[in-house]
Design an enzyme around this catalytic site. Sequence first.
Site, short mmCIF file in Angstrom:
data_model
loop_
_atom_site.label_atom_id
_atom_site.label_comp_id
_atom_site.label_asym_id
_atom_site.label_seq_id
_atom_site.Cartn_x
_atom_site.Cartn_y
_atom_site.Cartn_z
CB CYS A 1 -0.97 -0.05 1.18
SG CYS A 1 -2.29 1.17 1.08
CG HIS B 1 -3.27 -3.50 3.56
ND1 HIS B 1 -2.31 -2.80 4.23
CD2 HIS B 1 -3.94 -2.60 2.80
CE1 HIS B 1 -2.39 -1.52 3.91
NE2 HIS B 1 -3.37 -1.36 3.04
CD GLU C 1 -0.51 -5.37 6.00
OE1 GLU C 1 -0.48 -5.95 4.89
OE2 GLU C 1 -0.75 -4.15 6.11
#
Lengths: 223, 83
Positions: free
Chosen positions: A84, A194, A196
């Site tokens: 990002c 994302h 994560e």
Amino acid sequence: MKFGVVRFPGSCDEVDALLACRRFGDAELLWHGDRDLRGADAVVIPGGFSYGDYLRAGAIARFSPVMEAVAAFAADGGPVLGICNGFQVLCEAGLLPGALLPNTSLRFVCRQVDVVVENADTSFTRACARGDLLSIPGKHTTGRYHAPADDLDRIEANGQVVLRYAPGENPNGAEHDIAGVVNEAGNVMGLMPHPEHAVDPLTGSTDGGKLFESLAAREPVLA
Amino acid sequence: MKARVLIRPKEGILDPQGQTVERALPALGFHGASHVRIGRLVELELDDPEQLPAMCEKLLANPLIEDYEVELLDGGDSTNGAP
């Protein structure tokens, strides 16, 4: 395998990135003022709003001391993953082709998106197979990938488009539905969604873990 | 030396801000405005104006997506960053 996760003033996803990395290896935070990477075998530039996104997203962060070390690490073949805002930083730094523009909708988009693995032969996607669909959250205002037409043709021909939004899933108007790209050498990757945030069944998908798992499986190239 | 740098999206790059403003104008009774493009103005004072082009290329503008024009205000020349 040790991951280094960079924290800039204004980062906000560095702790999730750190925890995601720790599922697959050792990890520690690096500060934007650091001039060395403390022995990291892979570097993650996390999401957020580094330096307030002033001027353009990622434009100021690229001049931080740690980015000099990251650029040298990348030039030596070290793997660098930008997520990002990290993707925006790597584009601004010239470590990745192209740029990120405001979403066509001009709205902040926050939802789960499906992305297709277009190239599973990278350090970041080796735990996937070509054609795999990954469900990963996207959340950004400036995610419309753009590259000049010649560059787009080249990165497509080189297989540098690693992740593409599945049909109908493009949340930002990105050209060619591009969600993630690698540099020509294949050791620097940026993506808007994302991974994560998608490593624990509690949040609905563990597909994002594949990227960290892929990196952890990589033999460290730097002593 | 005072200078102004005018930065705008490159021709051909979709500018949703400009489009939104263009659509809003008729709603307010202003007709006949088209090709609205929205950019950024940077004003600065400089000891060495010769550094300005490099400043623009490296930081103030992203040449992949933006064109820029430099205007020196104390009687200097203008230069244009568009190709």
